[in-house]
Design a protein around this motif. Structure first.
Motif, PDB file in Angstrom:
ATOM      1  N   PHE B  29      14.564  56.436 -13.050  1.00 26.59           N
ATOM      2  CA  PHE B  29      13.740  56.620 -14.246  1.00 26.59           C
ATOM      3  C   PHE B  29      12.606  55.607 -14.341  1.00 26.59           C
ATOM      4  CE2 PHE B  29      16.057  53.237 -16.310  1.00 26.59           C
ATOM      5  CZ  PHE B  29      17.372  53.397 -15.913  1.00 26.59           C
ATOM      6  N   GLN B  30      12.478  54.758 -13.353  1.00 26.43           N
ATOM      7  CA  GLN B  30      11.326  53.863 -13.267  1.00 26.43           C
ATOM      8  C   GLN B  30      10.778  53.981 -11.852  1.00 26.43           C
ATOM      9  OE1 GLN B  30      10.126  51.249 -15.725  1.00 26.43           O
ATOM     10  NE2 GLN B  30      11.054  52.887 -16.875  1.00 26.43           N
ATOM     11  N   GLU B  31       9.556  53.493 -11.639  1.00 24.15           N
ATOM     12  CA  GLU B  31       8.934  53.653 -10.328  1.00 24.15           C
ATOM     13  C   GLU B  31       9.529  52.721  -9.271  1.00 24.15           C
ATOM     14  OE1 GLU B  31       4.694  53.328 -10.664  1.00 24.15           O
ATOM     15  OE2 GLU B  31       4.477  53.960  -8.573  1.00 24.15           O
ATOM     16  N   PHE B  32       9.832  51.494  -9.698  1.00 21.06           N
ATOM     17  CA  PHE B  32      10.297  50.505  -8.723  1.00 21.06           C
ATOM     18  C   PHE B  32      11.740  50.109  -8.940  1.00 21.06           C
ATOM     19  CE2 PHE B  32       6.523  49.657  -6.396  1.00 21.06           C
ATOM     20  CZ  PHE B  32       5.480  49.971  -7.259  1.00 21.06           C
ATOM     21  N   ALA B  33      12.396  49.756  -7.856  1.00 24.19           N
ATOM     22  CA  ALA B  33      13.773  49.283  -7.928  1.00 24.19           C
ATOM     23  C   ALA B  33      13.885  48.015  -7.095  1.00 24.19           C
ATOM     24  CB  ALA B  33      14.721  50.341  -7.375  1.00 24.19           C
ATOM     25  N   GLU B  48      14.727  49.416 -17.524  1.00 22.79           N
ATOM     26  CA  GLU B  48      13.733  49.942 -18.462  1.00 22.79           C
ATOM     27  C   GLU B  48      13.663  48.986 -19.640  1.00 22.79           C
ATOM     28  OE1 GLU B  48      13.319  54.143 -19.249  1.00 22.79           O
ATOM     29  OE2 GLU B  48      13.345  53.732 -21.404  1.00 22.79           O
ATOM     30  N   GLY B  49      12.539  48.356 -19.780  1.00 17.12           N
ATOM     31  CA  GLY B  49      12.370  47.351 -20.827  1.00 17.12           C
ATOM     32  C   GLY B  49      13.441  46.307 -20.637  1.00 17.12           C
ATOM     33  N   LYS B  50      13.996  45.814 -21.698  1.00 19.99           N
ATOM     34  CA  LYS B  50      15.140  44.911 -21.556  1.00 19.99           C
ATOM     35  C   LYS B  50      16.363  45.588 -22.146  1.00 19.99           C
ATOM     36  CE  LYS B  50      12.609  40.686 -21.088  1.00 19.99           C
ATOM     37  NZ  LYS B  50      11.981  41.195 -19.876  1.00 19.99           N
ATOM     38  N   CYS B  51      16.306  46.934 -22.190  1.00 21.63           N
ATOM     39  CA  CYS B  51      17.362  47.661 -22.881  1.00 21.63           C
ATOM     40  C   CYS B  51      18.317  48.418 -21.990  1.00 21.63           C
ATOM     41  CB  CYS B  51      16.753  48.694 -23.832  1.00 21.63           C
ATOM     42  SG  CYS B  51      15.479  48.012 -24.855  1.00 21.63           S
ATOM     43  N   VAL B  52      17.833  48.858 -20.837  1.00 24.34           N
ATOM     44  CA  VAL B  52      18.691  49.633 -19.953  1.00 24.34           C
ATOM     45  C   VAL B  52      18.578  49.096 -18.540  1.00 24.34           C
ATOM     46  CG1 VAL B  52      19.244  51.918 -19.065  1.00 24.34           C
ATOM     47  CG2 VAL B  52      18.201  51.703 -21.314  1.00 24.34           C
ATOM     48  N   GLN B  53      19.725  48.914 -17.921  1.00 23.83           N
ATOM     49  CA  GLN B  53      19.715  48.486 -16.518  1.00 23.83           C
ATOM     50  C   GLN B  53      20.661  49.403 -15.767  1.00 23.83           C
ATOM     51  OE1 GLN B  53      21.793  44.923 -14.746  1.00 23.83           O
ATOM     52  NE2 GLN B  53      19.771  44.076 -15.163  1.00 23.83           N
ATOM     53  N   ALA B  54      20.133  50.061 -14.730  1.00 24.47           N
ATOM     54  CA  ALA B  54      20.965  50.985 -13.966  1.00 24.47           C
ATOM     55  C   ALA B  54      21.016  50.533 -12.517  1.00 24.47           C
ATOM     56  CB  ALA B  54      20.401  52.385 -14.052  1.00 24.47           C
ATOM     57  N   SER B  55      22.181  50.672 -11.915  1.00 22.39           N
ATOM     58  CA  SER B  55      22.320  50.307 -10.507  1.00 22.39           C
ATOM     59  C   SER B  55      23.043  51.393  -9.742  1.00 22.39           C
ATOM     60  CB  SER B  55      23.140  49.031 -10.354  1.00 22.39           C
ATOM     61  OG  SER B  55      22.572  47.978 -11.054  1.00 22.39           O
ATOM     62  N   ASP B  73      19.020  36.147   2.197  1.00 23.59           N
ATOM     63  CA  ASP B  73      19.178  37.036   1.041  1.00 23.59           C
ATOM     64  C   ASP B  73      18.273  38.225   1.274  1.00 23.59           C
ATOM     65  OD1 ASP B  73      19.438  34.567  -1.604  1.00 23.59           O
ATOM     66  OD2 ASP B  73      20.952  35.777  -0.570  1.00 23.59           O
ATOM     67  N   VAL B  74      18.887  39.371   1.410  1.00 21.96           N
ATOM     68  CA  VAL B  74      18.045  40.550   1.571  1.00 21.96           C
ATOM     69  C   VAL B  74      17.833  41.181   0.207  1.00 21.96           C
ATOM     70  CG1 VAL B  74      17.793  42.782   2.684  1.00 21.96           C
ATOM     71  CG2 VAL B  74      18.943  40.918   3.886  1.00 21.96           C
ATOM     72  N   MET B  75      16.674  40.879  -0.383  1.00 18.18           N
ATOM     73  CA  MET B  75      16.392  41.397  -1.720  1.00 18.18           C
ATOM     74  C   MET B  75      14.888  41.612  -1.843  1.00 18.18           C
ATOM     75  SD  MET B  75      17.719  39.889  -5.286  1.00 18.18           S
ATOM     76  CE  MET B  75      16.499  39.136  -6.313  1.00 18.18           C
ATOM     77  N   PHE B  76      14.471  42.822  -2.159  1.00 16.24           N
ATOM     78  CA  PHE B  76      13.040  43.088  -2.300  1.00 16.24           C
ATOM     79  C   PHE B  76      12.820  44.228  -3.273  1.00 16.24           C
ATOM     80  CE2 PHE B  76      13.605  46.807   0.292  1.00 16.24           C
ATOM     81  CZ  PHE B  76      14.463  46.447   1.323  1.00 16.24           C
ATOM     82  N   LYS B  77      11.547  44.356  -3.704  1.00 18.19           N
ATOM     83  CA  LYS B  77      11.169  45.419  -4.642  1.00 18.19           C
ATOM     84  C   LYS B  77      10.586  46.560  -3.827  1.00 18.19           C
ATOM     85  CE  LYS B  77       7.652  45.140  -7.875  1.00 18.19           C
ATOM     86  NZ  LYS B  77       7.007  44.598  -9.098  1.00 18.19           N
ATOM     87  N   ILE B  78      10.994  47.789  -4.151  1.00 16.25           N
ATOM     88  CA  ILE B  78      10.516  48.941  -3.386  1.00 16.25           C
ATOM     89  C   ILE B  78      10.297  50.133  -4.318  1.00 16.25           C
ATOM     90  CG2 ILE B  78      12.828  49.851  -2.857  1.00 16.25           C
ATOM     91  CD1 ILE B  78      11.787  50.468  -0.027  1.00 16.25           C
ATOM     92  N   ASN B  79       9.385  51.023  -3.943  1.00 14.84           N
ATOM     93  CA  ASN B  79       9.126  52.202  -4.763  1.00 14.84           C
ATOM     94  C   ASN B  79      10.272  53.196  -4.566  1.00 14.84           C
ATOM     95  OD1 ASN B  79       8.203  54.838  -5.589  1.00 14.84           O
ATOM     96  ND2 ASN B  79       6.125  54.023  -5.605  1.00 14.84           N
ATOM     97  N   ILE B  80      11.059  53.378  -5.629  1.00 12.26           N
ATOM     98  CA  ILE B  80      12.277  54.174  -5.463  1.00 12.26           C
ATOM     99  C   ILE B  80      12.001  55.670  -5.336  1.00 12.26           C
ATOM    100  CG2 ILE B  80      12.755  54.314  -7.943  1.00 12.26           C
ATOM    101  CD1 ILE B  80      15.723  54.132  -7.273  1.00 12.26           C
ATOM    102  N   SER B  81      10.900  56.157  -5.946  1.00  6.86           N
ATOM    103  CA  SER B  81      10.638  57.600  -5.811  1.00  6.86           C
ATOM    104  C   SER B  81      10.174  57.941  -4.404  1.00  6.86           C
ATOM    105  CB  SER B  81       9.659  58.136  -6.858  1.00  6.86           C
ATOM    106  OG  SER B  81       8.749  57.175  -7.228  1.00  6.86           O
ATOM    107  N   VAL B 135      16.684  39.930 -11.280  1.00 11.43           N
ATOM    108  CA  VAL B 135      17.354  40.986 -12.036  1.00 11.43           C
ATOM    109  C   VAL B 135      17.940  40.406 -13.311  1.00 11.43           C
ATOM    110  CG1 VAL B 135      19.250  42.607 -11.986  1.00 11.43           C
ATOM    111  CG2 VAL B 135      17.871  42.289  -9.945  1.00 11.43           C
ATOM    112  N   LEU B 136      17.697  41.063 -14.405  1.00 11.04           N
ATOM    113  CA  LEU B 136      18.177  40.608 -15.717  1.00 11.04           C
ATOM    114  C   LEU B 136      19.699  40.604 -15.758  1.00 11.04           C
ATOM    115  CD1 LEU B 136      16.556  39.987 -18.296  1.00 11.04           C
ATOM    116  CD2 LEU B 136      17.125  42.267 -19.073  1.00 11.04           C
ATOM    117  N   GLU B 137      20.257  39.542 -16.254  1.00 10.83           N
ATOM    118  CA  GLU B 137      21.704  39.498 -16.407  1.00 10.83           C
ATOM    119  C   GLU B 137      22.037  39.825 -17.846  1.00 10.83           C
ATOM    120  OE1 GLU B 137      24.309  38.765 -13.914  1.00 10.83           O
ATOM    121  OE2 GLU B 137      25.099  39.871 -15.645  1.00 10.83           O
ATOM    122  N   LEU B 138      22.512  41.028 -18.063  1.00 13.49           N
ATOM    123  CA  LEU B 138      22.775  41.447 -19.431  1.00 13.49           C
ATOM    124  C   LEU B 138      24.164  41.053 -19.908  1.00 13.49           C
ATOM    125  CD1 LEU B 138      21.112  44.971 -19.462  1.00 13.49           C
ATOM    126  CD2 LEU B 138      20.414  42.995 -20.771  1.00 13.49           C
TER     127      LEU B 138
END
Lengths: 394, 270, 292
Positions: B29-33, B48-55, B73-81, B135-138
């Protein structure tokens, strides 16, 4: 009113609401001693539908539950959207719903639909009542020269040949055949429009009686809605009509528990003065006070019988009562716009289209007191006050 | 070439990328993951915002080969669509084998796909990567779990699909008393309420310490629907601060499992 | 001018419907050229006027129609050229699905029309129903006829067999969501590659073992744009950059049952996709290359 709809019938009710939703935005619900009536009218007042569910459609039926007056049932209007929300997916409901309870809650002025579903799930919808009145149209069904009984399939098949942009259809009948044509507005650019014609033979129908050759034109939107209704329930359609300008009545029933009437106004085909969309203005309605010459082409309006006594003689076994105004109509304050703004009801009966039945005068129910708080001036109601006004709700 | 590959930060192979693709679409539901290759498996996170976090979480046993260098650490931002479209390049009717390569920090993610039924075609994709924001820790360590329910996913999806979309807010009432679970939505003039007792077949387990009433944006709750559609069951956990955690399990034919997780922040009463 | 044709076999009716449906996906307007031996459908590029066309379809009437009669204007102008909205015809032909027969004729109602009379079996009785569609057409004057002749194209540098159209279409549709243009590469070694490039991604679908019908190489490559797989001889490869949407629209022709599909490329300038069927129908689509 309080009634229970058994599982298999919930789908029928759902299909009914979906069909009526394609007609109008408001749903009128009325409960009588032996049935429940659902009615709607489209915005252009050119299409009307009424579906009657007999007592035996329900597993429990109490038409005047909560009523303090013994022979008064429920009369109310709710938003069609609310009704649709309750019956969201009729096919789905067939497998999920075990029972539906519909009851009036006079305290909160809401109609409560409670669905008991599989797996112990209960879904309850509290629907606001927009108004407490009924509505009814009067039309000719039985003394018509042309009657056709058609399997739902052939009409749908015939319509599948038309373009989705076509919005009206002309039906030309004779004893030899039935022609369906897409109606083309005279203002349309003929070099761009496809003309389609489908020929159906009498042998295709279950019943085909044409007393008078004629040509009628009506809108496709509501026609398709009622065809979809018949198709969903696998029932044939009876078509009763007479001539151009007079309404055509489509009847779908299962012979025992419910009967649906869909009344569509017809316009003269290829009449240059016809405009496809128009709203009948009030001026026009009041102007036509004298309609004894019923040949006056009712522009997209179902035609009312001009003579009340004639109505009563008619074999309209479903709708055999009309709200006849009292001898001395009580003057009702109309500041709340309850819907009855025609004090001269007697005069208008013979020329007006659809009349809201008198409400405030004869049908005020003590139990709907709170519903009327904002809309009616109680001080004007004559008659014995059985209960003092309690404090209005905030 | 193999020696070079072992220097790669991350490589993995799968017989069919189809399930991974549907899982990614469920959180798209967002462009990047944020793409994380952990020793235990692959995890992609969307916010999405600071309200929803999906994994989306794919345990390593879903892969025929899975290798992550332990010293990085293998961690990067990528276009999920774009990633989802590439995984689907041969269409949903086709099972395609998948290979993934990530050489080092800043490299593009390379995918190689080959359909199982056609042998003369293959697709290779290079998708650029960027440095990931954290990544936000909720989760709040100080809060306790007030309720935990396990529901059958398809049935829960049916319920959610029935909710009136035009409503903004969904109220969730959980209680040890009957009816244990209630979902209420408010329309313009109407109100709808769905009651689910813990005895219902839909509810596989129910634990609730005390009654709670929480409000969420219906739009946020609806974000889980795509994931529900491909899952078998969902665990709903409610914290004392109202944070809702929905964990969905997706089971493939070979009994391997993939998961999706949604954290949803409640609406606070003013 | 007269035209009358009758179709009574289910196979041709289905193919005819599929052909018109494919055409309607490519363009709203279409020209039909009715000749003695063949029926032509011609679609022009909406933006650049009538010539050259982007679609040229030839239908030899013998295998389609059981009856076919036409009378042109005069001895020097034997054909009939009609312009019509392809979606109108496509939509009307849907009725052909279960039809028993189709009669097409040129009529004059309120305006010149192509009238379709379709006989459909009834589901409830033995009789058939008749459905009539009057599709308005515009007769194209003689002076414009030259715009609708078979396009003359330069000899292609390569002609290569296409992989399954359905497969191609699935892939192109996925690529279209990521980029507007696709690069088509073809090599004399029987390889065809579809490639898209954006700021953030590069996706290449590579087909091999395709039959090469003709190769007019070697190809001259002066720029650095050319990419090759390792060990591949540049002079055996040509490419063309085309609009992905146009390419996808032609691929909807996969509905038409065909026995031969060939892709011809004029290096950097033109892609021609050609489809042939059992009934000798030839459908050609011309996509101009995008050059920066």
């Amino acid at each position: 009113m309080k009634c229970h709809v058994p599982g298999p019938n919930v789908k029928v009710l759902g299909r009914t609401v979906h069909a009526l939703a394609r007609f109008g935005d408001e749903l009128y619900v009325e409960s009588l001693a032996d049935c429940v009536l659902l009615r709607t009218l489209n915005a252009a007042e050119s299409a009307y539908a009424v579906v009657k569910f007999s007592k035996n459609f329900f597993s429990y039926f109490n038409y005047n539950y909560y009523s303090t007056e013994d022979n008064e049932g429920l009369k109310c209007k709710i938003s069609m959207k609310s009704a649709l929300h309750t019956f969201k997916s009729p096919t789905h409901m067939d497998k999920q719903v075990e029972n539906l309870e519909i009851k009036l809650d006079p305290e909160s002025c809401k109609l409560i639909f409670q669905l008991r579903c599989k797996h112990g799930i209960v879904k309850t919808h509290f629907v606001s009542i927009l108004d407490c009145k009924a509505m009814q149209a009067v039309y000719t069904k039985d003394l018509v020269p042309n009657r056709i009984t058609s399997p739902h399939k052939i009409l749908s098949e015939a319509l599948s040949n038309f373009q989705s942009s076509d919005d009206q259809v002309t039906v030309e009948v004779s004893s030899q055949n039935m022609l369906l044509r897409n109606y083309i507005d005279t203002l349309a650019d003929l070099s761009k429009v496809i003309r389609t014609q489908v020929t159906l033979k009498p042998a295709e129908f279950d019943g085909y009686t044409i007393g008078a050759d004629t040509m009628i034109t009506f809108t496709l939107k509501e026609f398709k809605a009622l065809l979809a209704f018949a198709e969903a329930l696998s029932l044939p359609i009876q078509i009763h009509f007479e001539t151009t300008g007079r309404p055509v009545v489509f009847i779908v029933h299962n012979g025992s528990t419910f009967e649906a009437h869909f009344v569509l106004a017809t316009s003269k085909a290829d009449n240059a003065s016809q405009i496809t969309t128009q709203n009948t203005t009030h001026n026009e309605r009041t102007k036509r006070k004298d309609v004894s010459s019923s040949n006056h082409s009712a522009r997209k309006k179902p035609n009312l019988n001009t003579d009340i006594s004639k109505c009563l003689e008619e074999d309209s076994h479903l709708f055999n009562f009309i709200h006849i105004p009292e001898e001395h109509p009580v003057a009702v304050s109309t500041d709340g716009n309850v819907g009855n703004n025609n004090p001269q009801i007697e005069n208008n009966m013979d020329c007006d289209v659809i009349l809201p039945s008198p409400t405030a005068k004869a049908l005020i129910r003590r139990v709907f007191k709170r519903c009327f708080e904002q809309t009616i001036d109680l001080t004007n109601i004559q008659g014995t006050v059985l209960a003092e006004d309690s404090d209005p709700d905030t | 070439m193999d020696d070079e590959m072992s220097e790669y930060y991350f490589t993995a192979s799968m017989d069919s990328g189809k399930t991974l693709c549907s899982l990614l679409k469920a959180i798209q539901f967002q462009e990047f993951a944020v793409f994380c290759a952990l020793a235990e498996g692959l995890k992609l996170t969307v916010e999405e915002g600071k309200c929803v976090q999906a994994s989306a979480y794919v345990p390593a046993d879903n892969f025929t080969e899975y290798h992550v260098r332990s010293d990085v650490d293998v961690m990067f931002k990528i276009n999920i669509s774009v990633l989802a479209e590439c995984l689907n390049i041969f269409g949903s009717g086709e099972e395609s084998s998948l290979k993934m390569y990530y050489r080092c920090e800043g490299s593009p993610l390379i995918l190689v796909l080959q359909p199982q039924s056609v042998h003369n075609v293959m697709t290779d994709c290079e998708i650029s990567t960027q440095t990931a924001d954290s990544v936000l820790e909720l989760r709040d360590e100080d809060t306790s779990e007030v309720a935990k329910l396990v529901l059958k996913a398809p049935a829960f999806l049916g319920l959610l699909a029935d909710l009136e979309r035009s409503c903004d807010i969904m109220e969730l009432k959980l209680s040890p008393e009957h009816p244990n679970i209630s979902i209420i939505t408010y329309g313009m003039q109407d109100r709808s309420c769905i009651d689910m007792p813990k005895s219902s077949e839909m509810v596989q387990s129910f634990n609730c310490t005390h009654a709670v009433t929480l409000k969420y944006q219906l739009h946020h709750i609806r974000l889980i629907m795509k994931a529900l559609a491909v899952s078998t069951k969902v665990v709903v956990r409610c914290s004392s601060n109202g944070l809702l955690l929905l964990q969905l399990k997706l089971e493939k034919e070979d009994q391997r499992q993939m998961f999706s997780e949604f954290y949803i922040v409640p609406l606070l009463d003013d | 001018m007269k035209f009358r044709a009758v179709m009574i076999d289910a196979g041709p009716m289905r193919e005819f419907t599929n052909i018109v449906s494919t055409i309607s996906k490519l363009s709203k307007e279409c020209v039909a050229r009715i000749a003695d031996d063949q029926l032509y459908f011609i679609v022009s590029d909406e933006n650049s006027g009538p010539a050259p066309p982007i679609l040229w379809c030839e239908i030899p009437h013998a295998m389609f129609f059981s009856e076919y009669q036409m009378v042109g204007l005069d001895d020097d102008h034997k054909d009939i050229y009609l312009e019509f909205t392809s979606t109108n015809l496509a939509r009307s032909l849907i009725t052909l699905k279960n039809a028993k027969s189709l009669k097409m004729k040129l009529t004059k109602k309120q305006c010149p029309c192509l009238t379709l009379e379709i006989e459909v079996p009834s589901s409830t009785s033995q009789q058939t129903r008749q459905v009539t569609h009057d599709i308005p057409v515009k007769v194209i004057p003689r002076k414009l006829w030259s715009d609708f002749q078979e396009p003359k194209i330069p000899k292609p540098d390569i002609s290569i067999q296409l992989p399954t159209l359905k497969q191609l279409r699935t892939t192109i549709d996925r690529m279209r969501t990521m980029a507007a243009e696709v690069m088509l590469w073809a090599s004399a070694e029987g390889r065809l590659t579809l490639q898209i490039k954006t700021d953030t991604s590069k996706v290449s679908t590579r087909f091999k073992d395709l039959r090469v019908e003709a190769f007019e190489g070697p190809i001259e490559h002066s720029d650095s744009e050319t990419e090759t797989q390792a060990n591949e001889d540049k002079s055996n490869i040509c490419y063309c950059r085309v609009d992905a949407k146009k390419f996808s629209m032609f691929l909807s022709a996969d509905q038409i049952s065909h026995n031969r599909t060939v892709c011809s490329i004029v290096h950097k300038r033109l892609v021609v996709l050609c489809l042939q069927t059992e009934e000798n129908v030839k459908l050609q689509c011309f996509i101009t290359g995008i050059v920066y």
